[in-house]
Design an enzyme around this catalytic site. Structure first.
Site, PDB file in Angstrom:
ATOM      1  N   CYS A  59       0.786  -1.253  -0.037  1.00  0.00           N
ATOM      2  CA  CYS A  59       0.069   0.056  -0.232  1.00  0.00           C
ATOM      3  C   CYS A  59       0.699   1.422  -0.221  1.00  0.00           C
ATOM      4  O   CYS A  59       1.341   1.560   1.041  1.00  0.00           O
ATOM      5  CB  CYS A  59      -0.968   0.052   1.192  1.00  0.00           C
TER       6      CYS A  59
ATOM      7  N   CYS B 250      -0.409   4.168   2.113  1.00  0.00           N
ATOM      8  CA  CYS B 250      -0.179   3.951   3.614  1.00  0.00           C
ATOM      9  C   CYS B 250       1.257   4.221   3.956  1.00  0.00           C
ATOM     10  O   CYS B 250       1.752   4.884   4.855  1.00  0.00           O
ATOM     11  CB  CYS B 250      -0.545   2.251   3.927  1.00  0.00           C
ATOM     12  N   ASP B 251       2.175   3.584   3.187  1.00  0.00           N
ATOM     13  CA  ASP B 251       3.491   3.590   3.538  1.00  0.00           C
ATOM     14  C   ASP B 251       4.533   4.286   2.737  1.00  0.00           C
ATOM     15  O   ASP B 251       5.810   4.538   3.246  1.00  0.00           O
ATOM     16  CB  ASP B 251       3.962   2.076   3.617  1.00  0.00           C
TER      17      ASP B 251
END
Ligand code: NDP
Length: 310
Positions: A134, A137-138
């Site tokens: 992701c 997200c990261d």
């Protein structure tokens, strides 16, 4: 056999948000967590984009918060999986893995989706230590660094251009000589200067040490030439698999297995069965959007139950 008003299947942000709303509406929901209680956030590190957590929160801790909030309003949470359903009549039936039969006029499906992985050496070992599925997200953890990303669809196109805004250099590994992504997304990829596309290229191993990922071994599947890309982040964007197999005989799914809910609502083709979260969303797939649709599903379920005289 047990009769309840509202059965919730799944325990990610969508399932717990649905539970909080359903419980506070007096529906006494029973929630079956499924095989990974807490869902995809349980395999995430810091979640920094969920509103209301200014300092961020570890994914598993955030899901503990969601769970505690659902329990505070007396949601009956069961660490089991629903393995069979029968949506023939107005009283929907479901069976847990231990064989328990449960009947409910309102069912909320929040079973989520799972990222697909390549299955190459190092991928599992360095998950959350440089390997991620992701970018949204990261990606932030790799700012000004070099990363690689695998995939050729819209997700890979979107995530690689997203990463290119944050990272020094992004290497997109495409296994064929063309991408599956839409034309406009491909153009964006090709027009991003710090995004380098490696055609006919596959990742064969993620390399790393105690500090995390240090590189990825790649192979050109035409020339068979092998090399190593020095990167600190390795993203996999080869699609997701919605966890909807158990519903396929009853609920309308699209060709990739996602539940086809009525646009903008949580209704499925079966009255009294509602869908929320990633099981019905291939576009946004964020914790906050999943929680939002979980709330919608509970409100839809509550109204349905009132209409049905419950
Ligand atoms: P897709 O299934 O569309 O694409 C998966 C990609 O990964 C393909 O290019 C495929 O290669 C590649 N791939 C699969 N397995 C491997 C492997 N083992 N090694 C290397 N590459 C592999 O998934 P997406 O998640 O990209 O998209 C899913 C759906 O969601 C699509 O309908 C898409 O349009 C939609 N979507 C829309 C967005 C938007 O509109 N903004 C954003 C994101 C997704 P190959 O092509 O060779 O099969």
């Amino acid at each position: 056999m047990e009769k309840v008003k509202c059965l919730i299947i799944g325990s990610g942000p969508a399932g717990y948000a649905a539970a909080i709303y359903a419980a506070r509406a007096g529906l006494s929901p029973v929630l079956y967590t499924g095989p990974q209680p807490g869902g995809q956030l349980m395999i995430t590190n810091d979640v920094e984009n969920y509103p209301g957590y200014p300092q961020g929160r570890m994914g598993p801790e955030m899901m503990d918060d969601f769970k505690a909030q659902a329990e505070r309003f007396e949601t009956d949470i069961r660490n089991e999986m629903i393995v069979k359903v029968d949506f023939t009549g107005p009283m929907h039936k479901a069976w847990s893995e231990s064989g328990h039969e449960i009947h409910a006029p309102a069912v909320i499906i929040a079973t989520g989706a799972s990222a697909k992985w390549l299955g190459i050496p190092g991928e599992k070992e360095f998950e959350n230590r440089g390997v991620s599925a992701c970018a949204v997200c990261d990606g932030f953890f790799f700012r000004k660094q070099k990363v690689a990303i695998v995939g050729g669809g819209d997700t890979a196109a979107e995530e690689s251009t997203y990463l290119a805004k944050i990272c020094a250099e992004v290497h997109l590994l495409v296994r064929r000589d063309e991408m599956r992504a839409s034309k406009i997304m491909q153009e964006r990829v090709l027009n991003t200067p710090n995004l380098i596309v490696h055609w006919n290229t596959e990742a064969s191993e993620v390399l790393g040490d105690d500090a995390g990922v240090t590189g990825v071994r790649i192979i050109n599947n035409q020339t068979k030439e092998c090399s190593v890309l020095d990167v600190t982040g390795f993203f996999v964007a080869i699609g997701h698999q919605p966890n909807t197999g158990v519903f396929k005989d009853w609920i309308n799914l699209d060709e990739t297995g996602y539940i086809q809910a009525v646009p903008g609502r949580t209704f499925t083709n079966i009255p009294g069965v509602f869908a929320c979260g990633d099981a019905q969303d291939k576009i946004y797939r964020q914790a906050v959007t999943a929680a939002g649709t979980g709330c919608m599903a509970a409100l839809d379920a509550e109204r349905y139950l009132v209409e049905q005289g419950y």
